[in-house]
Write a protein that holds these residues in place. Sequence first.
Motif, PDB file in Angstrom:
ATOM      1  N   VAL A  40       6.878  -3.384   9.041  1.00 35.66           N
ATOM      2  CA  VAL A  40       6.568  -2.035   9.518  1.00 35.66           C
ATOM      3  C   VAL A  40       7.076  -1.020   8.504  1.00 35.66           C
ATOM      4  O   VAL A  40       8.219  -1.095   8.053  1.00 35.66           O
ATOM      5  N   THR A  41       6.232  -0.080   8.157  1.00 39.49           N
ATOM      6  CA  THR A  41       6.613   0.977   7.211  1.00 39.49           C
ATOM      7  C   THR A  41       6.742   2.304   7.942  1.00 39.49           C
ATOM      8  O   THR A  41       5.893   2.667   8.766  1.00 39.49           O
ATOM      9  N   GLN A 181       5.615  -4.799  -5.309  1.00 36.13           N
ATOM     10  CA  GLN A 181       4.937  -4.825  -4.006  1.00 36.13           C
ATOM     11  C   GLN A 181       4.483  -6.245  -3.683  1.00 36.13           C
ATOM     12  O   GLN A 181       4.686  -6.750  -2.567  1.00 36.13           O
ATOM     13  N   PHE A 182       3.868  -6.882  -4.671  1.00 40.33           N
ATOM     14  CA  PHE A 182       3.419  -8.263  -4.499  1.00 40.33           C
ATOM     15  C   PHE A 182       4.613  -9.186  -4.241  1.00 40.33           C
ATOM     16  O   PHE A 182       4.565 -10.070  -3.384  1.00 40.33           O
ATOM     17  N   GLU A 183       5.701  -8.974  -4.985  1.00 42.26           N
ATOM     18  CA  GLU A 183       6.889  -9.815  -4.857  1.00 42.26           C
ATOM     19  C   GLU A 183       7.514  -9.696  -3.463  1.00 42.26           C
ATOM     20  O   GLU A 183       7.879 -10.698  -2.840  1.00 42.26           O
ATOM     21  N   ILE A 184       7.633  -8.478  -2.972  1.00 43.38           N
ATOM     22  CA  ILE A 184       8.214  -8.273  -1.641  1.00 43.38           C
ATOM     23  C   ILE A 184       7.347  -8.901  -0.567  1.00 43.38           C
ATOM     24  O   ILE A 184       7.850  -9.551   0.356  1.00 43.38           O
ATOM     25  N   LYS A 185       6.024  -8.725  -0.670  1.00 45.69           N
ATOM     26  CA  LYS A 185       5.131  -9.338   0.313  1.00 45.69           C
ATOM     27  C   LYS A 185       5.198 -10.863   0.240  1.00 45.69           C
ATOM     28  O   LYS A 185       5.160 -11.541   1.278  1.00 45.69           O
ATOM     29  N   ARG A 186       5.308 -11.415  -0.955  1.00 40.40           N
ATOM     30  CA  ARG A 186       5.418 -12.874  -1.099  1.00 40.40           C
ATOM     31  C   ARG A 186       6.672 -13.396  -0.396  1.00 40.40           C
ATOM     32  O   ARG A 186       6.618 -14.378   0.355  1.00 40.40           O
ATOM     33  N   ASP A 201       5.078   7.090  -0.228  1.00 39.06           N
ATOM     34  CA  ASP A 201       3.882   6.717  -0.994  1.00 39.06           C
ATOM     35  C   ASP A 201       2.884   6.039  -0.054  1.00 39.06           C
ATOM     36  O   ASP A 201       3.075   4.886   0.353  1.00 39.06           O
ATOM     37  N   GLN A 202       1.804   6.747   0.285  1.00 38.56           N
ATOM     38  CA  GLN A 202       0.871   6.199   1.270  1.00 38.56           C
ATOM     39  C   GLN A 202       0.101   4.986   0.754  1.00 38.56           C
ATOM     40  O   GLN A 202      -0.234   4.087   1.515  1.00 38.56           O
ATOM     41  N   THR A 203      -0.165   4.918  -0.564  1.00 37.75           N
ATOM     42  CA  THR A 203      -0.840   3.740  -1.112  1.00 37.75           C
ATOM     43  C   THR A 203       0.029   2.505  -0.960  1.00 37.75           C
ATOM     44  O   THR A 203      -0.445   1.417  -0.603  1.00 37.75           O
ATOM     45  N   GLU A 204       1.316   2.649  -1.231  1.00 38.58           N
ATOM     46  CA  GLU A 204       2.276   1.559  -1.068  1.00 38.58           C
ATOM     47  C   GLU A 204       2.308   1.086   0.384  1.00 38.58           C
ATOM     48  O   GLU A 204       2.292  -0.119   0.667  1.00 38.58           O
ATOM     49  N   ALA A 205       2.323   2.029   1.302  1.00 39.52           N
ATOM     50  CA  ALA A 205       2.354   1.683   2.722  1.00 39.52           C
ATOM     51  C   ALA A 205       1.085   0.941   3.142  1.00 39.52           C
ATOM     52  O   ALA A 205       1.152  -0.068   3.853  1.00 39.52           O
ATOM     53  N   LEU A 206      -0.069   1.417   2.711  1.00 40.90           N
ATOM     54  CA  LEU A 206      -1.329   0.765   3.064  1.00 40.90           C
ATOM     55  C   LEU A 206      -1.393  -0.658   2.516  1.00 40.90           C
ATOM     56  O   LEU A 206      -1.930  -1.569   3.156  1.00 40.90           O
ATOM     57  N   THR A 207      -0.847  -0.863   1.326  1.00 39.08           N
ATOM     58  CA  THR A 207      -0.919  -2.159   0.654  1.00 39.08           C
ATOM     59  C   THR A 207      -0.050  -3.211   1.328  1.00 39.08           C
ATOM     60  O   THR A 207      -0.444  -4.383   1.410  1.00 39.08           O
ATOM     61  N   ALA A 224       0.080   2.650  13.676  1.00 43.63           N
ATOM     62  CA  ALA A 224      -1.075   1.761  13.791  1.00 43.63           C
ATOM     63  C   ALA A 224      -1.191   0.915  12.531  1.00 43.63           C
ATOM     64  O   ALA A 224      -0.419   1.080  11.577  1.00 43.63           O
ATOM     65  N   SER A 225      -2.164   0.017  12.523  1.00 43.08           N
ATOM     66  CA  SER A 225      -2.434  -0.803  11.347  1.00 43.08           C
ATOM     67  C   SER A 225      -2.993   0.070  10.231  1.00 43.08           C
ATOM     68  O   SER A 225      -3.531   1.157  10.497  1.00 43.08           O
ATOM     69  N   PRO A 226      -2.892  -0.366   8.963  1.00 40.36           N
ATOM     70  CA  PRO A 226      -3.405   0.452   7.858  1.00 40.36           C
ATOM     71  C   PRO A 226      -4.873   0.842   8.011  1.00 40.36           C
ATOM     72  O   PRO A 226      -5.232   2.008   7.773  1.00 40.36           O
ATOM     73  N   ASP A 227      -5.723  -0.090   8.427  1.00 40.23           N
ATOM     74  CA  ASP A 227      -7.144   0.237   8.547  1.00 40.23           C
ATOM     75  C   ASP A 227      -7.399   1.229   9.677  1.00 40.23           C
ATOM     76  O   ASP A 227      -8.239   2.126   9.552  1.00 40.23           O
ATOM     77  N   GLN A 228      -6.654   1.100  10.775  1.00 42.30           N
ATOM     78  CA  GLN A 228      -6.812   2.047  11.876  1.00 42.30           C
ATOM     79  C   GLN A 228      -6.376   3.447  11.463  1.00 42.30           C
ATOM     80  O   GLN A 228      -7.040   4.450  11.771  1.00 42.30           O
ATOM     81  N   LEU A 229      -5.259   3.549  10.743  1.00 41.78           N
ATOM     82  CA  LEU A 229      -4.781   4.849  10.282  1.00 41.78           C
ATOM     83  C   LEU A 229      -5.778   5.505   9.341  1.00 41.78           C
ATOM     84  O   LEU A 229      -6.023   6.710   9.421  1.00 41.78           O
TER      85      LEU A 229
END
Length: 368
Positions: A40-41, A181-186, A201-207, A224-229
């Motif tokens: 959650v961001t 970003q990729f490393e944290i998600k991994r 950073d909204q791009t970071e949050a969406l990713t 909400a989810s990124p796509d819903q927002l």
Amino acid sequence: MPPAVDNSCYVQFKNVKKSYDQRTLVVVDFTLDIAKGEFVTLLGPSGSGKTTCLMMLAGFEDVSSGEILVEGQPITHIAPYHRNIGMVFQHYALFPHMTVEENLAYPLKVRKLPDTEVKRRVADSLDLVELSNFGKRYPGHLSGGQRQRVALARSLIFEPSIVLMDEPLGALDKNLREQMQFEIKRLHEQLGFTAIYVTHDQTEALTMSDRIAVFDQGVVQQCASPDQLYERPSNAFVADFIGENNHLAGTVLQRNNDYTELQLSDGSRVKALTGDCPEAGAACVLAVRPENLFIASDKVALDNRINATFITQLYVGDFIRYFFQLEDKSEIMIKQLNDHQAPKLSAGAVTSLTWSVNDGLALNLSTT
């Protein structure tokens, strides 16, 4: 037999408020349930209250009122070092006089783990963040990305159930930010910890996020989810803060639960999805994403159409931004891929712009 734990409410903020002067609230009635293993961001502009919420969960700030629970148990009066929460900061917070191995070992030695266990976990953590050959180096001899990996490894080494991250990539350049970003998600997917991440950073949050809570002036505007927002923002603030958006002033002509007909300031009548716009006769704003707007042609003719005068264009490599002006002097922007279909326009040319009813959203003017 103890009751089963509801993993959908693993971390709970219940009507949490925070004030530093007993008069002004910097966090207003914050309520949020976070599932076990969720990412959650907390997203918002500087001073919107997101970091304060993180610090209250970590135990570094007191709660003025309300309650924070983990696994159904209140933690408000538990000392920070007893909350089993890992923390990653923007500026690493590594000890400069300690090697990487010593930095990683520190939280384990504080917890009085056996030396053999400390050595094993340090080695495993270095493997996890792909820094096995850097254990003897000092933080000053590492790149920014490497230091952030060490900070991330240190927050995970004592196997916390919750990891809090406060603008952890803010000090990195664009390429390093994307790599991290990729490393944290991994690591999140591999280890399954519950992550609460703060950024503006909204791009970071969406990713990166499973869900995003958008803050403004201490209040969550939408969670909400990124796509819903992105596709169905609940109000004009969220529509403007998440991605790029055109806002066109208008008046509601008629509305129902699904669609709203409105008249723009240039007299054009258009239809849009119904957001939080008021009843007929009131002022509203039409929000349309620039990638959903098109220059009308024989091949492209959608539900809505308005006339506009071309001003200029901005070349951004893989796409082009086209800027237009409406009759009331308001501006509107189109974003189109930079390919063989990209139009060539002359300044002052009058053209028609078109978009689908389902790609516009009628919103309350007062939240812009």
